[in-house]
Design a protein around this motif. Sequence first.
Motif, PDB file in Angstrom:
ATOM      1  N   LEU A 285       0.675  -1.064  -0.109  1.00 27.15           N
ATOM      2  CA  LEU A 285       0.039  -0.126   0.010  1.00 27.15           C
ATOM      3  C   LEU A 285       0.851   1.100   0.086  1.00 27.15           C
ATOM      4  CD1 LEU A 285      -2.728  -1.013   2.668  1.00 27.15           C
ATOM      5  CD2 LEU A 285      -2.587  -1.689   0.309  1.00 27.15           C
ATOM      6  N   GLU A 286       0.219   2.398  -0.254  1.00 27.88           N
ATOM      7  CA  GLU A 286       1.068   3.402  -0.371  1.00 27.88           C
ATOM      8  C   GLU A 286       1.717   3.809   1.029  1.00 27.88           C
ATOM      9  OE1 GLU A 286      -1.956   6.581  -1.811  1.00 27.88           O
ATOM     10  OE2 GLU A 286      -1.423   5.884  -3.617  1.00 27.88           O
ATOM     11  N   ASN A 287       0.818   3.424   2.169  1.00 26.23           N
ATOM     12  CA  ASN A 287       1.408   3.919   3.379  1.00 26.23           C
ATOM     13  C   ASN A 287       2.520   2.854   3.819  1.00 26.23           C
ATOM     14  OD1 ASN A 287       0.046   1.718   4.023  1.00 26.23           O
ATOM     15  ND2 ASN A 287      -1.635   2.543   5.431  1.00 26.23           N
ATOM     16  N   GLY A 288       2.952   1.901   2.958  1.00 25.67           N
ATOM     17  CA  GLY A 288       3.968   1.055   3.293  1.00 25.67           C
ATOM     18  C   GLY A 288       3.644  -0.253   3.765  1.00 25.67           C
ATOM     19  N   ILE A 289       2.394  -0.454   4.272  1.00 29.30           N
ATOM     20  CA  ILE A 289       1.863  -1.780   4.654  1.00 29.30           C
ATOM     21  C   ILE A 289       2.022  -2.763   3.577  1.00 29.30           C
ATOM     22  CG2 ILE A 289      -0.099  -3.030   5.424  1.00 29.30           C
ATOM     23  CD1 ILE A 289      -0.985  -0.384   6.927  1.00 29.30           C
ATOM     24  N   GLU A 290       2.527  -3.993   3.889  1.00 26.73           N
ATOM     25  CA  GLU A 290       2.498  -5.057   3.012  1.00 26.73           C
ATOM     26  C   GLU A 290       1.304  -6.134   3.480  1.00 26.73           C
ATOM     27  OE1 GLU A 290       6.615  -6.542   3.194  1.00 26.73           O
ATOM     28  OE2 GLU A 290       7.207  -5.202   1.828  1.00 26.73           O
ATOM     29  N   ILE A 291       0.907  -6.711   2.249  1.00 26.67           N
ATOM     30  CA  ILE A 291      -0.359  -7.656   2.506  1.00 26.67           C
ATOM     31  C   ILE A 291      -0.141  -8.893   1.651  1.00 26.67           C
ATOM     32  CG2 ILE A 291      -2.800  -7.963   2.265  1.00 26.67           C
ATOM     33  CD1 ILE A 291      -3.314  -4.882   2.308  1.00 26.67           C
ATOM     34  N   ALA A 292      -0.283 -10.039   2.379  1.00 28.48           N
ATOM     35  CA  ALA A 292       0.147 -11.274   1.766  1.00 28.48           C
ATOM     36  C   ALA A 292      -1.298 -11.733   1.342  1.00 28.48           C
ATOM     37  CB  ALA A 292       0.937 -12.151   2.512  1.00 28.48           C
ATOM     38  N   PHE A 293      -1.588 -11.379  -0.104  1.00 25.60           N
ATOM     39  CA  PHE A 293      -2.929 -11.706  -0.282  1.00 25.60           C
ATOM     40  C   PHE A 293      -3.125 -13.159  -0.805  1.00 25.60           C
ATOM     41  CE2 PHE A 293      -6.896 -10.853  -2.166  1.00 25.60           C
ATOM     42  CZ  PHE A 293      -7.477  -9.782  -1.493  1.00 25.60           C
ATOM     43  N   GLY A 294      -2.325 -13.533  -1.518  1.00 22.26           N
ATOM     44  CA  GLY A 294      -2.329 -14.996  -2.033  1.00 22.26           C
ATOM     45  C   GLY A 294      -3.169 -14.915  -3.377  1.00 22.26           C
ATOM     46  N   THR A 295      -4.018 -16.204  -3.754  1.00 19.38           N
ATOM     47  CA  THR A 295      -4.621 -16.083  -5.018  1.00 19.38           C
ATOM     48  C   THR A 295      -5.853 -15.406  -4.986  1.00 19.38           C
ATOM     49  OG1 THR A 295      -5.959 -18.213  -3.885  1.00 19.38           O
ATOM     50  CG2 THR A 295      -4.077 -18.557  -5.061  1.00 19.38           C
ATOM     51  N   ALA A 296      -6.260 -15.209  -6.037  1.00 17.84           N
ATOM     52  CA  ALA A 296      -7.616 -14.214  -6.176  1.00 17.84           C
ATOM     53  C   ALA A 296      -8.824 -15.030  -5.751  1.00 17.84           C
ATOM     54  CB  ALA A 296      -7.855 -13.761  -7.565  1.00 17.84           C
ATOM     55  N   ASP A 297      -8.805 -15.864  -4.721  1.00 19.72           N
ATOM     56  CA  ASP A 297      -9.852 -16.239  -4.250  1.00 19.72           C
ATOM     57  C   ASP A 297     -10.439 -15.693  -2.894  1.00 19.72           C
ATOM     58  OD1 ASP A 297      -9.926 -18.653  -5.858  1.00 19.72           O
ATOM     59  OD2 ASP A 297      -8.466 -19.553  -4.814  1.00 19.72           O
ATOM     60  N   ASP A 298     -11.853 -15.745  -2.573  1.00 23.36           N
ATOM     61  CA  ASP A 298     -12.478 -15.169  -1.443  1.00 23.36           C
ATOM     62  C   ASP A 298     -11.761 -13.644  -1.145  1.00 23.36           C
ATOM     63  OD1 ASP A 298     -13.347 -17.369  -0.621  1.00 23.36           O
ATOM     64  OD2 ASP A 298     -11.618 -18.016  -0.024  1.00 23.36           O
TER      65      ASP A 298
END
Length: 333
Positions: A285-298
């Motif tokens: 994100l622009e504020n530097g937070i990283e999100i391990a999202f994985g696949t495009a499920d749910d």
Amino acid sequence: MARKTTTRRPSSAGRTAGRASTPRTATPRSSSASRRTAAPTARRAGAPATVTTSVRLGDMASRTSRTSTPRTIAKPKKSAAFKAFIVVLVLACVLGLTYAGLYFSGAFAITQVKVNGAEHLTNDEMAVLAAVPQGTTLLNVDAAGVANGVERDAWVADVSVNRIFPDTLEINVTERQIAAIVDVYADNAKVTQYWAIAADGMWLMEIPDRDSELGQSIAPQIFEDAESVLHIKDVPFGLTPEVGTYCTDGNVNNALAILGGLTTELASQVKTVSATDAASTLLTLENGIEIAFGTADDIRDKERIVLQIMKDNEGKVAYINVRVPDRPTWRAS
């Protein structure tokens, strides 16, 4: 003096009366019905029976007339619908001949081509794509051919062509928009190319250097859009984009699916997407937070969890893992 004896012969009426078995009843001579219904003369013993039918003289005359006089067939009268059809047919012929004359003449020559909706294509590019020959008229222009020519460009998602009399051809274009810039490694990963890709996976073009000759010739809107969208990076080496084709790389397509499924609240905050592989897709994100999202499920469930963690721990979160939405984790900064 001896009296002379005179023998009188019976009259015809007496003779008839003697032969008749039944006396006739006198009826007026003027009645025609009595002549038709008079009692038949008693037939002699052993004589064959005679069948008598009653036919009026008028009937006989009528029958004789019908059999002897040839029938006359009446000619059918022309209906109003038939006359109307003839009138319409004549008018159609006149209009057809008039149109043909105008079609092969120079009437309604195209002197102006008006283009609507093209922001990523220059006028010169549109002129080449439309390819309207000099001297073409609004009547003989190949509108379908013009539309097909314009639609060949990767930027064009849809196009329609309209004739505006007396001299204008209108081309309405619906363009694809840049969804992301994909960082593509080339020349054994020594060079990085920046490719614009649309939301439907269509490769639009490689973004050139703004100061290059090509950069000076393309529409300025391309650079504005490229600077405002996020980047998909860390794509494994070997990706070979081609303008006008759809992306077949699973990692890139997974990243596009995530971006397309996010709501505006979170999607607008995404700056980069790391697409090393689908299961490890990482959003920054622009504020530097990283999100391990994985696949495009749910996608919606993962998004809801991320927003809730960020809200409950505002200013403290550095990393969120929602690859498995049932077991989310986060790490403070």
